[in-house]
Design an enzyme around this catalytic site. Structure first.
Site, PDB file in Angstrom:
ATOM      1  N   GLY A 283      27.298  69.390  17.469  1.00  0.00           N
ATOM      2  CA  GLY A 283      27.691  68.590  18.618  1.00  0.00           C
ATOM      3  C   GLY A 283      27.067  68.960  19.952  1.00  0.00           C
ATOM      4  O   GLY A 283      27.365  68.314  20.959  1.00  0.00           O
TER       5      GLY A 283
ATOM      6  N   PHE B 206      23.927  68.659  21.092  1.00  0.00           N
ATOM      7  CA  PHE B 206      23.078  67.590  21.636  1.00  0.00           C
ATOM      8  C   PHE B 206      23.964  66.506  22.253  1.00  0.00           C
ATOM      9  O   PHE B 206      23.669  65.977  23.318  1.00  0.00           O
ATOM     10  CB  PHE B 206      22.185  66.986  20.545  1.00  0.00           C
ATOM     11  CG  PHE B 206      20.817  67.607  20.424  1.00  0.00           C
ATOM     12  CD1 PHE B 206      20.621  68.972  20.539  1.00  0.00           C
ATOM     13  CD2 PHE B 206      19.710  66.817  20.162  1.00  0.00           C
ATOM     14  CE1 PHE B 206      19.360  69.539  20.417  1.00  0.00           C
ATOM     15  CE2 PHE B 206      18.441  67.361  20.042  1.00  0.00           C
ATOM     16  CZ  PHE B 206      18.259  68.725  20.172  1.00  0.00           C
TER      17      PHE B 206
ATOM     18  N   ASP C  30      27.075  61.531  12.099  1.00  0.00           N
ATOM     19  CA  ASP C  30      26.808  62.653  11.198  1.00  0.00           C
ATOM     20  C   ASP C  30      27.631  62.476   9.932  1.00  0.00           C
ATOM     21  O   ASP C  30      28.661  61.796   9.948  1.00  0.00           O
ATOM     22  CB  ASP C  30      27.160  63.990  11.862  1.00  0.00           C
ATOM     23  CG  ASP C  30      26.406  65.151  11.230  1.00  0.00           C
ATOM     24  OD1 ASP C  30      25.457  65.653  11.868  1.00  0.00           O
ATOM     25  OD2 ASP C  30      26.733  65.548  10.093  1.00  0.00           O
TER      26      ASP C  30
ATOM     27  N   ASP D 280      26.526  58.363   6.566  1.00  0.00           N
ATOM     28  CA  ASP D 280      25.165  58.672   6.129  1.00  0.00           C
ATOM     29  C   ASP D 280      24.240  57.544   6.576  1.00  0.00           C
ATOM     30  O   ASP D 280      24.489  56.375   6.256  1.00  0.00           O
ATOM     31  CB  ASP D 280      25.182  58.792   4.598  1.00  0.00           C
ATOM     32  CG  ASP D 280      23.869  59.205   3.994  1.00  0.00           C
ATOM     33  OD1 ASP D 280      22.799  58.917   4.573  1.00  0.00           O
ATOM     34  OD2 ASP D 280      23.899  59.811   2.901  1.00  0.00           O
TER      35      ASP D 280
ATOM     36  N   ASP E  94      18.471  65.929  16.002  1.00  0.00           N
ATOM     37  CA  ASP E  94      18.199  67.332  15.684  1.00  0.00           C
ATOM     38  C   ASP E  94      18.574  67.592  14.226  1.00  0.00           C
ATOM     39  O   ASP E  94      18.796  68.722  13.822  1.00  0.00           O
ATOM     40  CB  ASP E  94      19.012  68.238  16.622  1.00  0.00           C
ATOM     41  CG  ASP E  94      18.610  69.695  16.526  1.00  0.00           C
ATOM     42  OD1 ASP E  94      17.399  69.975  16.512  1.00  0.00           O
ATOM     43  OD2 ASP E  94      19.506  70.562  16.458  1.00  0.00           O
TER      44      ASP E  94
ATOM     45  N   LYS F 179      13.490  65.760  15.314  1.00  0.00           N
ATOM     46  CA  LYS F 179      13.057  67.056  14.783  1.00  0.00           C
ATOM     47  C   LYS F 179      12.364  66.842  13.444  1.00  0.00           C
ATOM     48  O   LYS F 179      12.814  66.045  12.622  1.00  0.00           O
ATOM     49  CB  LYS F 179      14.252  67.988  14.595  1.00  0.00           C
ATOM     50  CG  LYS F 179      13.846  69.331  13.974  1.00  0.00           C
ATOM     51  CD  LYS F 179      14.897  70.392  14.098  1.00  0.00           C
ATOM     52  CE  LYS F 179      16.106  70.155  13.256  1.00  0.00           C
ATOM     53  NZ  LYS F 179      17.076  71.264  13.389  1.00  0.00           N
TER      54      LYS F 179
END
Length: 189
Positions: free
Chosen positions: A45, A47, A64, A82, A104, A144
């Site tokens: 959490g 970010f 998430d 998802d 991320d 990322k």
């Protein structure tokens, strides 16, 4: 492992050290503008914590497969799901368009670099494809990626859709990590 960034995160009330990667990138490249922000792979959490502070107007949507320890009264929505599933994508689309998508997220690692970079590639491509559907024209994307696989394909995809593209390795990335970030600014060229 408590390094300087972990200690700093605890002192400053952030849920994880990774926030300093986002802070550094934002300070150099000004990611945030008015509009909605989507954080994909938001757990734990940090970010989202930073993004919420940087909201100018709009809402923050955090997604998430795991719960995150954040709750805000206004302008914040958490979607547990998802991004490969239609139901989750439908919920994300409810709040579009987004001026910024940040991610991320990392796949569960196996210790096998070939497998891990392949899984990271697939996850990153999904995030990019989803972002292309929900970003505002001139919006920004930060993802990322694990180095050592097909990351140049990802970079080329960024170049196809964004006016400015940059590969970044923030100082807060651990020395032994093979993660980097791809930034695309000004979607839609």
């Amino acid at each position: 492992m408590d390094d300087e960034y972990s200690k700093k995160a605890k002192r400053e009330g952030y849920l994880a050290r990774s926030v300093y990667k986002l802070i550094e990138i934002n300070e150099k490249f000004s990611l945030f503008s008015s509009g909605n922000v989507l954080d994909i792979g938001a757990s734990p959490g940090s970010f989202s914590q930073y993004a919420y502070k940087k909201l100018k107007r709009g809402i923050l949507v955090s997604v998430d497969i795991n719960d995150i320890g954040l709750r805000y009264d206004d302008n914040f929505y958490f979607i547990k799901g998802d991004i490969f599933l239609d139901d989750t994508v439908f919920k994300i689309n409810t709040f579009k368009p987004y001026s910024l998508v940040i991610s991320d997220v990392a796949p569960k690692t196996t210790g096998n670099r070939l497998v891990d970079t392949s899984n990271s590639f697939n996850l990153s491509m999904r995030i990019i494809d989803l972002s292309l559907e929900v970003l505002l024209k001139k919006g920004n994307l930060l993802v990322k990626v694990f180095q050592g696989g097909d990351e140049m394909q990802i970079f080329k995809k960024f170049e196809k859709y964004f006016k400015f593209v940059k590969k970044i390795r923030p100082k807060a990335v651990r020395k032994n990590s093979f993660e980097i970030y791809f930034l695309g600014k000004s979607f839609g060229k």
